[in-house]
Design a protein around this motif. Structure first.
Motif, PDB file in Angstrom:
ATOM      1  N   THR A 191      62.689 -18.238  53.074  1.00 47.54           N
ATOM      2  CA  THR A 191      63.233 -17.209  52.205  1.00 47.54           C
ATOM      3  C   THR A 191      62.529 -17.221  50.858  1.00 47.54           C
ATOM      4  N   ALA A 192      62.131 -18.427  50.394  1.00 50.31           N
ATOM      5  CA  ALA A 192      61.471 -18.512  49.085  1.00 50.31           C
ATOM      6  C   ALA A 192      60.155 -17.746  49.093  1.00 50.31           C
ATOM      7  N   ILE A 193      59.432 -17.768  50.227  1.00 52.72           N
ATOM      8  CA  ILE A 193      58.153 -17.071  50.271  1.00 52.72           C
ATOM      9  C   ILE A 193      58.358 -15.565  50.123  1.00 52.72           C
ATOM     10  N   VAL A 194      59.369 -15.026  50.818  1.00 51.71           N
ATOM     11  CA  VAL A 194      59.590 -13.583  50.745  1.00 51.71           C
ATOM     12  C   VAL A 194      60.057 -13.184  49.351  1.00 51.71           C
ATOM     13  N   VAL A 195      60.913 -14.030  48.753  1.00 53.28           N
ATOM     14  CA  VAL A 195      61.324 -13.746  47.382  1.00 53.28           C
ATOM     15  C   VAL A 195      60.125 -13.836  46.450  1.00 53.28           C
ATOM     16  N   VAL A 246      57.049 -12.942  47.034  1.00 52.53           N
ATOM     17  CA  VAL A 246      56.238 -11.721  47.019  1.00 52.53           C
ATOM     18  C   VAL A 246      56.992 -10.602  46.294  1.00 52.53           C
ATOM     19  N   ALA A 247      58.321 -10.599  46.376  1.00 53.91           N
ATOM     20  CA  ALA A 247      59.073  -9.574  45.655  1.00 53.91           C
ATOM     21  C   ALA A 247      58.958  -9.777  44.148  1.00 53.91           C
ATOM     22  N   THR A 248      59.074 -11.037  43.706  1.00 55.35           N
ATOM     23  CA  THR A 248      58.947 -11.277  42.265  1.00 55.35           C
ATOM     24  C   THR A 248      57.510 -11.059  41.800  1.00 55.35           C
ATOM     25  N   LEU A 249      56.542 -11.304  42.715  1.00 56.23           N
ATOM     26  CA  LEU A 249      55.150 -10.999  42.375  1.00 56.23           C
ATOM     27  C   LEU A 249      54.991  -9.514  42.081  1.00 56.23           C
TER      28      LEU A 249
END
Lengths: 276, 136, 81
Positions: free
Chosen positions: B98-102, B104-107
């Motif tokens: 989940t941290a990886i997907v978050v 890319v969103a914060t990126l």
């Protein structure tokens, strides 16, 4: 500044390397992280959720709250990008340019006058317009349906193989982004408009939270999918498995829509022209 | 001597993760370009995710998907008992997935802010932005 | 897990990370960051974290590289350091 930065980095790195002496050796089966909670997930997960992929079972069931709020963070990021970049109101161009596809002649039309007649022979372009490569366009057009089919497989088969809502959603979003890159952003927006991004993104989070709420209405805890057994007429274990699937679909929708939303705002600086 | 070698073998992975983290930290501190700083933050983040995932690794274990019979994954599994030591620790994988997907969103949010700054000041260099702020 | 393979990929990860930070061109930096993410994905695959590797392959090497390229395209490639 650079010198100071190097000093800070070296000191921090040295301190961290010093602390690794207390760590259990790498890939040690008896390390504390592997001996407390996770054995329960590994040994009981299959019997309690009927999902052989333990990562999916833990992600959507045991730690459903975590994933719910991670999805909410992704949704918020999409909304924030929209509010930061999207230019409200009328588009900043005072005139539109239309290119005749067969001859390559460009026609400029003032903004208050609408282009009339056969629109199909013309395409709307911007000053940044560059010729698109026919080979790339055709190859991407053929590839995109298969990418989307694979993404749906990844979402639906997340119980048995690596994958799930996050990966499937990202691949589904990437297929639309590929369309926007290989053609232009307008083509992608014709297929899936700006409103659709916002609605799908919210619907994804709503599906997730709604599943939890349905469980609560049926008298169980929030996100306790065993409650769905009464609606679906299956035993509670299979109900958990189906609940995981519903939740994964919600996650997939939210992630897909959020990524396309962010891409279309970032790549066009918010005015939704032809993008990259 | 053999003690030192065994300690190095047991810990060299962690040192490389720390090296990656420090590369990211240096990019955040020392580089002046905003996109470079964002890349630095992302490198730092992936290094930490790498560290977490490596905690879940076990010697001689396989991927965390239960080996089940041809019954199609129904919960009446043929395997009688499942040993925890046969499978990797799934918990860090879940947290980091989940941290990886978050990430890319914060990126996306970070890049949107960078584009906004560029529209306002016409540059991405930190010192030029600061000098333009002081002039106003 | 083969420790030789592990060591080679770790070296490549560090090399691409240094390259992404040091190169004086933002587009090259974005592409090297994509390579870094892909190496990271390979590292997770050999660690047995297949789900994380799958996510990183689609997110890190795919979508985030596209985001970086889009942002660089909309701002500037020029950088002083």
């Amino acid at each position: 500044m650079k010198f100071l930065g190097i000093i800070v980095v070296v000191i921090t790195g040295a301190l961290l390397v010093y602390t690794t002496g207390d760590f259990p050796s790498w890939s040690d089966p008896a390390s504390p992280a592997s001996t407390h909670v996770s054995p329960h997930y590994i040994e009981k997960g299959m019997h309690e959720t009927a999902a052989p992929n333990i990562v999916t079972a833990v992600l959507a069931d045991y730690r459903g709250f975590d994933t719910l709020f991670e999805t909410t963070v992704v949704f918020c990021a999409g909304v924030v990008c929209f509010f930061l970049l999207r230019i409200p109101g009328r588009s900043p161009f005072t005139e539109c340019q239309y290119r005749h596809k067969a001859t390559g002649i460009t026609v400029r039309v003032k903004h208050d006058r609408k282009m009339s007649g056969s629109f199909g022979e013309f395409e709307r372009i911007d000053t940044l317009w560059t010729p698109h490569d026919l080979i790339i366009q055709t190859a991407c057009r053929i590839l995109i349906p298969f990418i989307q089919l694979f993404a749906l497989y990844v979402i639906a088969h997340g119980h048995h193989s690596p994958g799930g809502g996050f990966q499937g959603g990202v691949i589904l979003g990437a297929s639309i982004i590929l369309l926007a890159i290989s053609h232009d952003l307008r083509t992608a927006l014709d297929r899936l408009g700006e409103k659709a991004h916002a609605i799908l993104c919210s619907v994804g989070v709503l599906v997730y939270a709604g599943t939890g709420a349905v469980c609560m209405v049926l008298g169980f805890n929030f996100l306790d999918y065993g409650a769905l057994a009464r609606i679906l007429h299956v035993d509670p274990v299979m109900a958990r498995s189906h609940g995981i699937l519903v939740v994964e679909v919600g996650v997939g929708l939210a992630v897909m829509a959020a990524l396309i939303w962010i891409y279309s705002n970032v790549s066009s600086r918010g005015n939704y022209d032809e993008g990259l | 001597m053999s003690e030192i070698i065994s300690s190095v073998v047991a810990h060299y992975n962690y040192w490389i993760y720390i090296a990656l983290m420090m590369i990211g930290l240096y990019a955040v501190i020392g580089k002046k370009n905003l996109i470079k700083k964002i890349i630095g933050v992302n490198i730092f983040q992936t290094a930490i995710i790498l560290f977490y995932v490596s905690i879940g690794a076990k010697k001689g274990a396989t991927i965390p998907i239960i080996h089940h019979g041809p019954g199609g994954g129904h919960h009446e599994t043929t395997a009688s008992v499942i040993e925890a030591s046969q499978y990797m620790n799934p918990l860090p994988h879940v947290l980091m997935l989940t941290a990886i997907v978050v990430a890319v969103a914060t990126l996306g949010v970070a890049l949107a802010l960078a584009i906004k700054v560029y529209n306002q000041y016409g540059t991405l260099e930190e010192d030029e932005i600061l000098s333009r702020i002081r002039v106003r | 897990m083969l420790w030789q393979l592990d060591l080679v990929i770790l070296t490549l990860v560090v090399a691409t990370a240094i390259g992404a930070v040091a190169i004086k061109d933002l587009l090259g930096s974005a592409i090297l960051f994509g390579a870094y993410s892909f190496m990271m994905c390979l590292l997770w695959a050999i660690m047995g974290a297949v789900d994380v590797a799958f996510t990183e392959a689609s997110v890190g090497a795919g979508v985030s590289t596209v985001f970086f390229v889009a942002a660089v395209f909309r701002t500037t490639r020029r950088t002083k350091d």
